[in-house]
Enzyme design. Sequence first.
Site, mmCIF file in Angstrom:
data_model
loop_
_atom_site.group_PDB
_atom_site.id
_atom_site.type_symbol
_atom_site.label_atom_id
_atom_site.label_comp_id
_atom_site.label_asym_id
_atom_site.label_seq_id
_atom_site.Cartn_x
_atom_site.Cartn_y
_atom_site.Cartn_z
ATOM 1 N N ASP A 74 0.758 -1.264 -0.028
ATOM 2 C CA ASP A 74 -0.049 0.163 0.294
ATOM 3 C C ASP A 74 0.877 1.092 0.032
ATOM 4 O OD1 ASP A 74 -2.871 1.297 0.632
ATOM 5 O OD2 ASP A 74 -1.502 2.091 2.021
ATOM 6 N N GLU A 158 -1.620 -1.865 -5.861
ATOM 7 C CA GLU A 158 -2.851 -1.189 -6.837
ATOM 8 C C GLU A 158 -2.809 -0.656 -8.116
ATOM 9 O OE1 GLU A 158 -4.061 2.047 -4.126
ATOM 10 O OE2 GLU A 158 -5.441 0.783 -3.211
ATOM 11 N N CYS A 242 -13.890 -0.451 11.961
ATOM 12 C CA CYS A 242 -14.776 -1.338 11.586
ATOM 13 C C CYS A 242 -16.102 -1.393 12.336
ATOM 14 C CB CYS A 242 -14.243 -2.522 11.075
ATOM 15 S SG CYS A 242 -15.263 -3.935 10.803
ATOM 16 N N ASP A 251 -3.257 1.918 6.643
ATOM 17 C CA ASP A 251 -2.368 1.310 5.714
ATOM 18 C C ASP A 251 -2.183 -0.141 5.425
ATOM 19 O OD1 ASP A 251 -2.074 4.102 4.986
ATOM 20 O OD2 ASP A 251 -0.402 4.403 5.967
HETATM 21 ZN ZN ZN Z 1 -14.247 -6.036 10.188
#
Ligand code: ZN
Length: 272
Positions: A74, A158, A242, A251
Site C-alpha cells: 500500500d 494497486e 470497522c 494503511d
Molecule cells: Zn471488520
Amino acid sequence: MSPGTALWEPADGGRWAHATFQAVGPLKVSQHRPVQGRVKTLQLKREYRRWYVVVVTEVEAEPLPPTGRAVGVDLGVARFLTTSDGEVVANPRFFDTAQARIAQLQRRTERARLGSGNRKRLRRALAKEWRKVRNQRRDFHHKTARALVNTCGVLALEDLNVHNLTTSASGSVEEPGRNVAQKAGLNRSILDAGWGQFTSILVAKAESAGRRVVRVDPSYTSLDCHACGSRCTRPRQDTVLCPNCGEQDADLNGARNIATRAGLGSGQALVA
Ligand SMILES: [Zn+2]
C-alpha cells in the site's frame, strides 16, 4: 527519434560520453551512471534550462533465488509504503525539507515584481529545488524497490491507472509562480508524482528478477475491512474503524486488502 538516426558512444573511463543526433549534430554528454545493457533508443529531453540525453537500453533478465514471501503493498501519504505482513517504509525526511524550501521560494517568487531580475533568479532557484527533490526521490524509489524485489517472490499493487486523478493538480504546482499551493497540496504533489514512478521502477526490477507482480482494482482498498468485508469509517487519516472489528491501522488494512484481491490469501492468514 528512431535508433537509426542517433549514435551513442559511452564515456570510456572518463566522464564524457558522446551522443549524435541527426537533426542536432554531435553532443558532449556528462554521464551520471554507467549505461548497462544494449542501447535501443536515445531521446533528447529538456527540463527547464537543462538538456538531458535519455538512453533506453535492453538488459538481460537475471532471476533472483526464490523466496516464499508474497505481499500486498500500500502506497500512502503518511507513510511511503506499508506491506500486508507489517513492514513499514517511512517517507524520507528530504520530502519535508524540500516541501518547506519550495513553499518559501514560491511565496517569494509570487511577491517579486513581474519581469524583474529578482523574480527570474527566484524562479531559477525554485526549478533547482524541484530538480533536487526529483533526483532524491528517484534514488529513494530505486533503493526501496530493490529491497522489496530482493525479499518478495510476489508483489501485489494497486492499479494506479484506474484512479489517477491527481496528475493535473501536481503538474500545476510544479509550474512556478502560477499557483499558490496549499501546504498539503504541495506535500501531495511531491508524493503523488512519486507513486507512478515508484511503481514502474518496482515493476521493471521485479520483471528482470523473475518476480511476479499482480495489479488489483484499487476501489475501497482502504475502507473495506480486510477481516470481515464491512465498510469502515475513517475517523483519522491513519485509522479505519470497522463496525465489527474496531479500529485498525488504515494503511495495513489497505495492504491486506490488496494481498487478498491478488489471491495471496486473506490478510488474516498472512499475519497468523
Ligand atoms: Zn471488520
